[in-house]
Scaffold this motif. Sequence first.
Motif, short mmCIF file in Angstrom:
data_model
loop_
_atom_site.label_atom_id
_atom_site.label_comp_id
_atom_site.label_asym_id
_atom_site.label_seq_id
_atom_site.Cartn_x
_atom_site.Cartn_y
_atom_site.Cartn_z
N VAL A 112 -49.65 -5.24 -81.98
CA VAL A 112 -48.60 -4.67 -81.14
C VAL A 112 -48.31 -5.58 -79.94
CG1 VAL A 112 -47.88 -2.69 -79.78
CG2 VAL A 112 -49.19 -2.34 -81.86
N GLN A 170 -43.58 5.73 -85.47
CA GLN A 170 -44.94 6.10 -85.13
C GLN A 170 -45.27 5.84 -83.65
OE1 GLN A 170 -44.33 4.51 -88.24
NE2 GLN A 170 -44.50 6.58 -89.06
N ARG A 171 -44.76 4.70 -83.12
CA ARG A 171 -45.14 4.31 -81.77
C ARG A 171 -44.03 4.52 -80.75
NH1 ARG A 171 -47.03 -0.58 -84.87
NH2 ARG A 171 -49.28 -0.37 -85.15
N PHE A 194 -41.75 -0.82 -80.65
CA PHE A 194 -42.62 -1.86 -81.16
C PHE A 194 -42.13 -3.19 -80.61
CE2 PHE A 194 -43.75 -5.16 -84.19
CZ PHE A 194 -45.08 -4.87 -84.48
#
Length: 390
Positions: free
Chosen positions: A52, A337-338, A341
């Motif tokens: 990441v 999900q995050r 990114f």
Amino acid sequence: MHEKSPYVYAPCAPEPIQEPGVRRCGFAALLLMCLVLGACAKTVAPPAPEYVGPPVGFESPEFFVSCLRPGNQDLTSWKDMAPTVRKSLLYVNSKPQGAVAVQRPGLTVTWGELSRTLTRLQELLPRLDKEPGLFLANFSWVEVPDGIKYSGYYEPMVRASRTRKPGYTQAIYGLPPDLKSVVAKRGRYHDRRTIEEKQVLAGKGLELAWAADPVDVFFLEIQGSGRLVFDDGTQAFVNYAGQNGHKYKSSGRIMREKGLLKQGDIFEQRQWFKDNPHRVREILNDNPSYVFFKYSGRGPTGAMGQVVDDWLSLATDRTFIPLGSIVAYGVNIPDQQRGKFPLRGIGFAQDVGGAIKKNRIDVFCGGEERGNFVASHLDAKGPAWVLLAK
């Protein structure tokens, strides 16, 4: 949209070097899990790569390179860029080497300089995994002033039939033979409303296929190329063949003007169309532009005449960042999900677009579900540099 970054970053931690041709097991397992669960749950974009790093800001080339990872562009090694580099070299080497590729404030470069830059990168590819500092030692980093407004494009897949039948009634048209002469005389061909409501092209042998969903075809037109997935299990590529000469008006803008949506990204639009099928034609036909297609033996093709590559090929304004340029690009892309990114990548100017002007870059995100999600939501600002061999 990002302004000057308020963060003070420490250099990124090193990542273990991965052998070429070997994908990370964790990423593969997560991807497999998403594919399995996808049959039973709501469609979710596959996860981003494992690494990441900190958010992308308006940062120095040194910090950018310290955070640069091939895995963030779905590469196992920087050597995987070799085919993309060759495509750009083939194009720039076809130009007069002493001629100017672009001349604007802050950047003047010849085709020969672009060729030398690509050749240098090609030579360095075997060493970059272990020596990323070579990006700094061998290239001048010419910063794009005021950064770049990033968006994305992808390869849509459209359910279709080779014959018209119940459930497959939306025609996908090839290029009308009278298009060029009509545009030459009047400047514009039939608009979308005339084509769809009056069916002026129907029955003339121009139908390449019939799609299940007119919304799918509309977004296929926006992307300019895609893949038809036929009901008999076969597939075929279609690419842009021509346009009717009318100015494009986005469905998102149309829906915002009607007070139907606030943001109007593609995913939000698709849900609205699904919930309001009786108004689909009303919205789509307010865009007078219409795109015609042709069958192709290969996937999405850029302005160089070469197939574009996921996360590597960029659409640029050729008068601002010329085709053949190597571009270090950074942007925080949407991720289910995050949330966000941080994508720092080495890209290649290999395509153009009608909406791509000056400080704007379209990143080709591929044909997978994650690419679709990113391309449908990406609208952010970030840094960019044109790399030139020292």
